[in-house]
Design an enzyme around this catalytic site. Structure first.
Site, PDB file in Angstrom:
ATOM      1  N   ASP B  11      43.344 -27.633  -5.991  1.00 49.36           N
ATOM      2  CA  ASP B  11      42.603 -26.858  -7.144  1.00 49.36           C
ATOM      3  C   ASP B  11      41.029 -27.183  -6.842  1.00 49.36           C
ATOM      4  O   ASP B  11      40.445 -28.092  -6.436  1.00 49.36           O
ATOM      5  CB  ASP B  11      42.615 -27.314  -8.719  1.00 49.36           C
ATOM      6  N   ASP B 130      52.482 -15.471 -12.660  1.00 50.16           N
ATOM      7  CA  ASP B 130      52.559 -16.389 -13.717  1.00 50.16           C
ATOM      8  C   ASP B 130      53.633 -15.847 -14.772  1.00 50.16           C
ATOM      9  O   ASP B 130      53.137 -14.739 -15.422  1.00 50.16           O
ATOM     10  CB  ASP B 130      51.248 -16.805 -14.012  1.00 50.16           C
TER      11      ASP B 130
END
Lengths: 208, 251
Positions: B11, B130
Site C-alpha cells: 500500500d 471488491d
C-alpha cells in the site's frame, strides 16, 4: 555498438527499454526510435509488440517505409533482430487475431489462438512457465533447460519448418516459445520481465 | 507447466509505503522501490502497488514510484488505486507499470475497460472486484469499499471478461484484514464462471490460506500483504510450503 528498440507506437515498451538499459549499462547504446535511418545504421534491432497481431501490424504499417526497412535489416542484410511477444508473432505469414492479417513473412507459418481444450485452460496464458530448450540457440547461452520465463499471451506462432523452434513451453499444448532462424531471434515470453534469466537472454542478444 | 503466482501487495500513500515490510535492517522502511526490490529478489512472481493517496494534489507521486521501481525490478509490476481513465492507464504504463488494476472506474464507466483493452491489449488490464456477501450472493463495492453498487459480483465478473479484462483481482471485503483466509466460495465461483485468470485477495493469515486459495478457490495467483510485510513469512517460505503440498510454483 548500438541496439535499436523499434518504437512504433503500439503498446507499452517501457519495460523493454528499462531492461535493455539495465543490461547494456555503458557498454552499448540503446536507441528507442522509429527513425528509418537510425534503424538502418544500428547493429541490432529489437522488435517489441503488445496488444493484438492486427494492431501491431497496423501500427508498423502506419510508419511509412518501416516494414521495408526492417525487412532490409533482417532479411537482406541479415543483421541480428530479436522479436518479443507479438514482435515474434509478426515474423509469420499470417495472423488470425481479430481478423486475418498479413504478417512480415520472415519465417513461414501462422499465428493462431492457443487451443485451450474447450475452456479447460485459462486464456490468456499468464504467468511463469518453464521453457524446454529443443535447439542450441545463441540467446540461450548459460540458460538452463526448464528455466522459468514470464508469459502473457493467447495466441501462438506455429512455424511450418519445425527446425526454427528453439524452445517450447507446456500449457494446454506444447506452445512454441522461442525461435531462431539464422540472424532472426524471437521469444514469445517476456525476457524483460523474467528476472535474472530474462536479463541473461537480453545480455546474450546484445553480446552476439 | 504454468506456475501459480505469489504476489505481495504494497500500500502506497503519497509515494510512501504505509503497510509494508517491517524489517529492522531496512535503510528506509517507507521507500516503495526498496521494498519492491526485496520482494522481487526474494522470488515474488509479481509486485503489486495499491495507491491509497487520498488527496488529488499528491496523485502524481505514484508515477514517480512506478518509474523508479520499474528500473530496478524485472518482474511484472501491477499498479492500482485511483485509476479513472484511459489516460491514467496510459500514464502508468508509460512510467513502467506492466498491468493496471481498475476498480471504481470499471463499475462507473465500462467503456474505460473496453477502450483501454483495445488500445493497450487485455494483458495489461486487470479489473479489481471488491465483493461483499449479502444473503446468498456477493455485491460489488466501489470507492475503496465505501459504496455498494448493488451489482452481482458473478455477473459482473463475466461482463468484465467480455469487456476485455485480462485478469480479475477479486477481494473479499468480508475477509480483508481478518487473517482468517480467502472467501473460497467466492473465488471458486468466480473462477469457474470466467475463462480468464483470477487473483485471490483478502484474508490471508497463514500459508495454508495461500494453498486453499489455489486448490479450493481455483485461483491462478494469490495476493497477500500482511503475512509478508511483518516478516511472518518470506516469499521463499511460502513457495517452499506450497511446493511441499504439490502446488506448482516457481522456485
Amino acid at each position: 555498438m548500438n541496439v535499436t528498440i523499434v518504437d512504433y507506437k503500439s503498446g507499452n515498451i517501457s519495460s523493454v527499454i528499462n531492461s535493455f538499459k539495465e543490461v547494456a549499462k555503458d557498454k552499448v547504446t540503446i536507441e528507442v526510435t522509429s527513425d528509418l535511418n537510425k534503424i538502418k545504421s544500428s547493429d541490432k534491432v529489437v522488435l517489441p509488440g503488445q496488444g493484438s497481431f492486427k494492431s501491431c501490424i497496423d501500427a508498423l504499417n502506419k510508419i511509412k517505409g518501416l516494414t521495408d526497412t526492417l525487412s532490409e535489416f533482417a532479411i537482406t542484410n541479415q543483421k541480428p533482430l530479436l522479436g518479443i511477444c507479438v514482435g515474434l508473432q509478426m515474423f509469420a505469414d499470417i495472423g488470425y487475431e481479430e481478423t486475418e492479417t498479413k504478417g512480415l513473412g520472415w519465417i513461414s507459418g501462422k499465428v493462431s489462438k492457443i487451443d485451450n481444450q474447450g475452456g479447460k485452460f485459462k486464456l490468456p496464458h499468464i504467468g511463469w512457465n518453464e521453457i524446454n530448450i529443443v535447439k542450441d540457440s545463441k540467446i540461450f547461452r548459460d540458460i538452463e533447460n526448464n528455466s522459468h520465463m514470464y508469459f502473457v499471451h493467447s495466441y501462438e506462432f506455429v512455424p511450418n519448418d519445425k527446425k526454427v523452434i528453439s524452445a517450447t513451453t507446456d500449457y494446454s499444448t506444447k506452445v512454441v516459445c522461442s525461435v531462431e532462424k539464422e540472424n532472426i531471434f524471437g521469444t514469445q515470453f517476456h525476457p524483460e520481465k523474467s528476472d535474472k534469466f530474462g536479463l541473461k537472454i537480453i545480455d546474450n542478444f546484445i553480446s552476439l | 507447466m504454468l506456475k501459480n503466482r505469489i504476489i505481495p501487495c504494497l500500500d502506497v500513500k503519497n509515494g510512501r509505503v504505509v503497510k509494508g515490510i517491517n524489517f529492522v535492517d531496512l535503510k528506509d522502511a517507507g521507500d516503495p522501490v526498496e521494498q519492491a526490490k526485496i520482494y522481487s529478489d526474494g522470488g515474488a512472481d509479481e509486485i503489486c502497488f495499491l495507491d491509497i493517496t487520498a488527496s488529488n494534489e499528491n496523485r502524481d507521486t505514484i508515477y514517480d514510484v512506478v518509474e523508479k521501481t520499474s528500473k530496478k525490478c524485472f518482474v511484472p509490476l501491477t499498479v492500482g488505486g485511483g485509476v479513472r481513465s484511459v489516460e491514467d492507464i496510459n500514464k502508468l504504463l508509460n512510467c513502467g507499470a506492466d498491468k493496471v488494476s481498475i476498480n471504481t472506474a470499471a463499475v462507473e464507466n465500462p467503456k474505460v475497460i473496453i477502450d483501454s483493452s483495445k488500445k493497450f491489449g487485455s494483458q495489461c488490464i486487470v479489473v479489481a472486484i471488491d465483493a461483499k456477501k449479502n444473503g446468498d450472493k456477493w455485491e460489488v463495492f466501489t470507492h475503496g469499499g465505501r459504496n455498494n453498487s448493488g451489482i452481482d459480483a458473478l455477473e459482473y465478473a463475466e461482463q468484465m471478461e467480455k469487456n476485455g479484462a485480462g485478469e480479475l483481482l477479486v477481494t473479499s471485503m468480508d475477509r480483508d484484514g481478518t487473517q482468517v483466509g480467502y472467501d473460497i466460495d467466492l473465488m471458486s465461483k468466480i473462477s469457474s464462471k470466467v475463462n480468464i485468470p483470477v487473483i485471490a485477495s483478502g484474508g490471508v493469515g497463514n500459508l495454508d490460506h495461500l494453498m486453499d486459495g489455489i486448490k479450493l478457490g481455483k485461483a491462478s495467483a494469490v495476493l497477500a500483504a500482511s503475512i509478508f510485510h511483518y516478516g511472518k513469512h518470506s516469499i521463499k517460505e511460502a513457495k517452499d510450503y506450497l511446493d511441499s503440498k504439490g502446488i506448482p510454483v516457481r522456485i
